[in-house]
Design an enzyme around this catalytic site. Structure first.
Site, PDB file in Angstrom:
ATOM      1  NE  ARG A  42      -4.129   1.754   2.324  1.00  0.00           N
ATOM      2  CZ  ARG A  42      -4.107   2.882   3.309  1.00  0.00           C
ATOM      3  NH1 ARG A  42      -3.416   2.596   4.353  1.00  0.00           N
ATOM      4  NH2 ARG A  42      -5.231   3.513   3.144  1.00  0.00           N
ATOM      5  CG  LEU A  68      -4.870   4.635  -0.215  1.00  0.00           C
ATOM      6  CD1 LEU A  68      -5.354   3.869  -1.321  1.00  0.00           C
ATOM      7  CD2 LEU A  68      -3.537   4.665   0.087  1.00  0.00           C
ATOM      8  CB  SER A  69     -10.783   3.372   0.346  1.00  0.00           C
ATOM      9  OG  SER A  69     -11.529   4.362  -0.581  1.00  0.00           O
ATOM     10  CD  GLN A  70     -11.611   2.448   7.772  1.00  0.00           C
ATOM     11  OE1 GLN A  70     -12.646   2.992   7.485  1.00  0.00           O
ATOM     12  NE2 GLN A  70     -11.490   1.729   8.933  1.00  0.00           N
TER      13      GLN A  70
END
Length: 218
Positions: A42, A68-70
């Site tokens: 990530r 950037l999504s959880q």
């Protein structure tokens, strides 16, 4: 890759495994989805200044008002799709490319649309770096989907419309599944399954996404 990112990469395996354990404890059940979350680096999807926070279970900014999504949300939405076993996936909102990378390791074909060209360019470079050869990217208004590549077995929307656009429902194959955050002031993650000309809708849990916007930024 810079020395800072190389250093993060050397230690990230341990931190990824801790993230996987947190996601399991938070209710993610699919071993395959958790395995992929543990594999995908990530930190390469973030600017260097934020890369050290990559394995926190939180959303992080990527510029242009986007995030950037959880990791929990990435895993949850991916798990819902995987439960239905689709092969061809449409993703609306490529963003950093992280969710795209996760999808590419789980499904046969991934088609991803992004309206912000600089984000798409960066995502393309990162996906190439990871060898994701089953992904096709398009620069366009995500709310319209990708009609000439449909129908799709699965559609995942990574920004929140006020309600699910009819244009997207029309691009679902029979027995296909769409998962999207829906709402304005209050958002909820919804799952929609197509049964012929009928659509079965189920609300899953409250969420908080950036809004799905129209138009194209060049």
């Amino acid at each position: 890759m810079s020395a800072q990112l190389q250093g993060i990469g050397m230690t990230s395996r341990r931190t990824r495994m801790r993230l996987v354990q947190r996601l399991r404890e938070s209710g993610i059940e699919s071993d395959r989805v958790l395995e992929i979350i543990g594999e995908v680096p990530r930190h390469i999807f973030l600017d260097e200044a934020l890369a050290h926070r990559a394995y926190e279970d939180t959303s992080l900014p990527i510029g242009y008002g986007q995030t950037l999504s959880q990791p929990y949300i990435v895993a949850r939405m991916t798990e819902v799709l995987h439960h239905h076993g689709p092969a061809r996936i449409l993703e609306l909102g490529t963003g950093s490319g992280y969710q795209t990378a996760v999808l590419s390791r789980l499904f046969e074909e991934v088609y991803s649309v992004e309206r912000i060209k600089p984000l798409q360019d960066r995502a393309r470079d990162r996906l190439r770096q990871l060898g994701a050869r089953n992904v096709l990217l398009k620069h366009a208004d995500g709310g319209m989907g990708w009609p000439d590549r449909g129908p799709f077995d699965g559609i995942i929307v990574t920004a929140a419309p006020g309600d699910v656009p009819k244009e997207l429902l029309a691009q679902l194959a029979d027995n296909g599944v769409l998962i999207a955050p829906v709402g304005e002031e209050k958002q909820v993650l919804v799952e929609v399954v197509r049964r012929g000309e009928h659509f079965e809708r189920r609300e899953l849990e409250p969420v908080n996404f950036v809004p799905l916007l129209g138009g194209v930024i060049r």
